[in-house]
Design a protein around this motif. Structure first.
Motif, PDB file in Angstrom:
ATOM      1  N   ASP A 109      -5.617  -1.095  -4.344  1.00 56.66           N
ATOM      2  CA  ASP A 109      -5.231  -1.499  -3.478  1.00 56.66           C
ATOM      3  C   ASP A 109      -6.325  -3.046  -3.441  1.00 56.66           C
ATOM      4  N   GLU A 110      -5.608  -3.682  -2.957  1.00 59.26           N
ATOM      5  CA  GLU A 110      -6.675  -4.934  -2.828  1.00 59.26           C
ATOM      6  C   GLU A 110      -7.632  -4.565  -3.261  1.00 59.26           C
ATOM      7  N   SER A 115       1.123  -1.122  -0.115  1.00 57.52           N
ATOM      8  CA  SER A 115      -0.204  -0.179  -0.105  1.00 57.52           C
ATOM      9  C   SER A 115       0.952   1.677   0.404  1.00 57.52           C
TER      10      SER A 115
HETATM   11 MG   LIG Z   1      -2.146  -2.718   1.907  1.00 56.95          MG
END
Ligand SMILES: [Mg+2]
Ligand SMILES: Nc1ncnc2c1ncn2[C@@H]1O[C@H](COP(=O)(O)OP(=O)(O)OP(=O)(O)O)[C@@H](O)[C@H]1O
Length: 253
Positions: free
Chosen positions: A171-172, A43
């Motif tokens: 991000d994910e 991240s």
């Molecule tokens: Mg992360």
């Protein structure tokens, strides 16, 4: 020339070293996954690219912009062309799908236009077209809190696309979704890179998904880049190196 060049990126949060000497490039239209266990720095890496957070050392050059040396006005210009997609969608729940998608145009507005929600007919047409492509036409005027997770993430993708981005950072994006919805999202992201020539850089926890969808996979461990190559080169031993798991299974953290 690469669209994105990260060169010797380093990041400390006080005494915590989150990134160390990370360098890689992303070409136009390339689909690149970043894998690594929890706390590896995935991240942080994404946030440094659009300068949501400042680097401690190194450079990020995106589309010719030296992101960490730009004055504010120019940073705004550069950021318009970078879409962001989050695990928890970051939508305004009490607003409709169309309103949320139009927020993607805010980078093109001055403050007053933004506050008053002044969008041109062209912008509205573009938003409607993108909503349609993501299979959300029937949801156009529904509030976002009435949507499923998969639908919310498609709104997130639509909002990124109306920015007319050159790069989308995710991000994910599928961490909160069931396998079926996750596949729909990954298929859309893959299509966006292949058909629209938009580069996609995505943090993932699932190695098998990264292998299936990516042109290239980047592995980070303890803030360092320990793998950068085509998914076919990602052998059990390398996965072990990235995750530090005992058996080198293809698992997350
Ligand atoms: Mg992360
Ligand atoms: N705002 C912050 N302040 C202090 N330390 C932070 C901050 N954000 C992240 N860190 C630390 O930096 C390191 C990298 O964190 P980061 O969130 O980038 O990892 P990640 O790979 O995204 O992990 P996850 O898979 O759990 O999301 C970790 O040691 C984390 O504790």
């Amino acid at each position: 020339m690469a669209l994105l060049e990260v060169e010797r990126a380093g990041k400390y949060y006080n005494d915590t070293r989150a990134l160390h000497d990370v360098s890689f490039k992303v070409k136009k239209g390339e689909f690149v996954s970043v894998i690594g266990r929890s706390g590896a720095g995935k991240s942080t890496l994404l946030r440094c690219i659009n300068r949501m957070i400042d680097l401690t050392s190194g450079t990020v050059v995106f589309d010719g912009y030296d992101m960490h040396r730009l004055p504010k006005g120019e940073l705004r210009h550069a950021r318009k062309r970078i879409g962001m997609i989050f695990q928890h969608y970051n939508l305004v729940n009490r607003q409709t799908v169309l309103e949320n998608v139009l927020h993607g145009r805010l980078g093109y507005k001055n403050d007053i236009q933004g506050i008053l929600g002044m969008y041109s007919e062209d912008e509205k047409r573009q938003a409607v077209g993108i909503i349609d492509k993501l299979g959300l036409s029937d949801e156009m005027y529904r509030r976002c809190d009435a949507l499923s997770g998969g639908q919310k993430q498609r709104v997130g993708i639509a909002r990124a696309l109306v920015q007319d981005p050159r790069l989308i950072l995710c991000d994910e994006p599928i961490a909160s979704l069931d396998p079926g919805s996750a596949k729909v999202i990954m298929d859309h992201l893959r299509g966006i890179s292949r058909d629209l020539g938009i580069s996609v850089l995505v943090n993932l926890h699932q190695v098998d998904v990264a292998v299936k969808y990516s042109d290239r996979v980047i592995g980070v461990r303890g803030g360092e880049l320990v793998f950068d190559g085509e998914p076919e080169r990602l052998k059990k031993r390398t996965v072990y190196e990235i995750y530090g798991t005992e058996d080198g299974e293809l698992v997350g953290d």
